[in-house]
Scaffold this active site. Structure first.
Site, PDB file in Angstrom:
ATOM      1  N   ASP A  67       1.771   7.472  -8.485  1.00  0.00           N
ATOM      2  CA  ASP A  67       3.223   7.342  -8.448  1.00  0.00           C
ATOM      3  C   ASP A  67       3.841   7.353  -9.846  1.00  0.00           C
ATOM      4  OD1 ASP A  67       2.077   4.877  -9.060  1.00  0.00           O
ATOM      5  OD2 ASP A  67       2.650   3.953  -7.175  1.00  0.00           O
ATOM      6  N   ASP A 136       3.725  -7.423  -1.428  1.00  0.00           N
ATOM      7  CA  ASP A 136       4.267  -7.143  -0.088  1.00  0.00           C
ATOM      8  C   ASP A 136       3.330  -6.242   0.723  1.00  0.00           C
ATOM      9  OD1 ASP A 136       4.622  -4.656  -1.295  1.00  0.00           O
ATOM     10  OD2 ASP A 136       6.781  -4.536  -0.928  1.00  0.00           O
ATOM     11  N   HIS A 138       1.980  -3.348  -0.219  1.00  0.00           N
ATOM     12  CA  HIS A 138       2.082  -1.889  -0.407  1.00  0.00           C
ATOM     13  C   HIS A 138       0.861  -1.317  -1.117  1.00  0.00           C
ATOM     14  CE1 HIS A 138       4.423  -2.487  -4.472  1.00  0.00           C
ATOM     15  NE2 HIS A 138       3.140  -2.287  -4.744  1.00  0.00           N
ATOM     16  N   GLU A 143       6.253   1.162   0.569  1.00  0.00           N
ATOM     17  CA  GLU A 143       6.782  -0.165   0.883  1.00  0.00           C
ATOM     18  C   GLU A 143       6.704  -0.439   2.387  1.00  0.00           C
ATOM     19  OE1 GLU A 143       6.961  -1.956  -1.496  1.00  0.00           O
ATOM     20  OE2 GLU A 143       8.420  -1.440  -3.047  1.00  0.00           O
TER      21      GLU A 143
HETATM   22  C1  F6R Z   1       0.754   1.509  -9.196  1.00  0.00           C
HETATM   23  C2  F6R Z   1       0.780   1.285  -7.761  1.00  0.00           C
HETATM   24  C3  F6R Z   1       1.142  -0.036  -7.168  1.00  0.00           C
HETATM   25  C4  F6R Z   1       0.373  -1.197  -7.794  1.00  0.00           C
HETATM   26  C5  F6R Z   1       0.771  -2.517  -7.148  1.00  0.00           C
HETATM   27  C6  F6R Z   1       0.102  -3.691  -7.820  1.00  0.00           C
HETATM   28  O1  F6R Z   1       0.380   2.835  -9.493  1.00  0.00           O
HETATM   29  O2  F6R Z   1       0.547   2.194  -7.060  1.00  0.00           O
HETATM   30  O3  F6R Z   1       0.888  -0.004  -5.787  1.00  0.00           O
HETATM   31  O4  F6R Z   1      -1.006  -0.976  -7.624  1.00  0.00           O
HETATM   32  O5  F6R Z   1       2.144  -2.672  -7.207  1.00  0.00           O
HETATM   33  O6  F6R Z   1       0.543  -3.792  -9.131  1.00  0.00           O
HETATM   34  P1  F6R Z   1      -0.174  -4.755 -10.173  1.00  0.00           P
HETATM   35  O7  F6R Z   1      -1.532  -4.215 -10.370  1.00  0.00           O
HETATM   36  O8  F6R Z   1       0.644  -4.649 -11.429  1.00  0.00           O
HETATM   37  O9  F6R Z   1      -0.164  -6.105  -9.556  1.00  0.00           O
END
Ligand code: F6R
Length: 260
Positions: A67, A136, A138, A143
């Site tokens: 992403d 959450d 994801h 989301e």
């Molecule tokens: C980032 C991504 C997100 C993160 C998730 C956890 O490329 O795809 O899904 O993996 O938001 O983020 P952290 O690792 O910062 O807790």
């Protein structure tokens, strides 16, 4: 789903890096799916270490990132382009032409997303996809409510994600509210999934992903549908798992399991 709980973030990162190294040793031109955020930093450090020790070669590897924030140019220090370059790409011998990250500044998001999907397919599909999990539930920026068959597209971030990611920005108002993200369907097509989670704030999402129903309200629960999903956790992130003892038992008994 294989659930592996390890005593520390470092050990969890090492174990996940070993899986990726195993894929690369078997297939030097493998296609890797990359993630950003705090979670995979340890894995990138381990892979860089192995590369510097002459154990891993990336020159034939292709990567696709999950992403990117919409509106941030590559030069912005909070963009995922910047993150990947600083934390991984500049430390290994990957060919710049083999790096794919969604564009946060394209003029035509729909066309870009279709092209991104096509490139993944043309490169032979993703061999191993690294994933983190949001508080959450994801994966990538899918989301709650995202279709479990969704493809790469523009997505509006949910409030908990904006709140979580505000730690990287000067002000919460600076967190972009849109992102381009691979879809859940795109992710499920990777041959192997490696999801990592650490810390107490992930424990509830992890329990729902592993032991809850498959639901678009916790998009990580779609990993239950994947034939080769490996989940690496530290103790804190594993804290709410009901079947914890069984996962440890499975891992302990694995080396002696009957071979086919
Ligand atoms: C980032 C991504 C997100 C993160 C998730 C956890 O490329 O795809 O899904 O993996 O938001 O983020 P952290 O690792 O910062 O807790």
């Amino acid at each position: 789903m294989e659930v592996v709980v390890l005593p520390s973030y470092q050990e969890m990162s090492k174990a996940a890096a070993q899986v990726i190294a195993g894929v690369l040793n078997e297939k030097p031109n493998a296609v890797l799916g990359m993630a950003t955020g705090s979670t995979p930093l340890g894995v990138y450090q381990e892979l860089v270490k192995m590369h510097k020790a002459g154990e891993l070669d990336f020159h034939q590897v292709t990567t696709f990132n999950l992403d990117e924030y919409v509106g941030l140019p590559k030069s912005n220090s909070q963009s995922y382009h910047y993150f990947m370059h600083e934390n991984f790409f500049k430390h290994v011998n990957i060919a710049p032409d083999n790096i794919y990250i969604p564009s946060g500044t394209t003029k035509n998001y729909r066309a870009f997303c279709a092209w991104y999907e096509k490139r993944i397919e043309e490169c032979g599909g993703i061999d191993v996809q690294i994933l983190g999990i949001g508080s959450d539930g994801h994966i990538a920026f899918n989301e709650p409510g995202s279709s479990l068959s969704s493809r790469t597209r523009l997505k509006t971030l949910a409030e908990p994600t904006i709140q979580d990611n505000a730690r990287f920005f000067d002000r919460k108002e600076d967190v972009p509210i849109y992102a381009i993200t691979m879809g859940v369907g795109t992710i499920l097509e990777a041959r192997t999934l490696v999801l990592l989670a650490n810390g107490k704030n992930k424990a509830n999402a992890v329990a729902q992903m592993v032991e809850g129903p498959v639901t678009s309200m916790i998009t990580a629960s779609a990993l239950q549908l994947h034939p080769s999903a490996k989940v690496f956790l530290d103790e804190d992130a594993a804290g709410q798992l009901k079947m914890r003892e069984y996962y440890d038992w499975v891992m302990k008994k694995k080396p002696g399991a009957p071979q086919t």
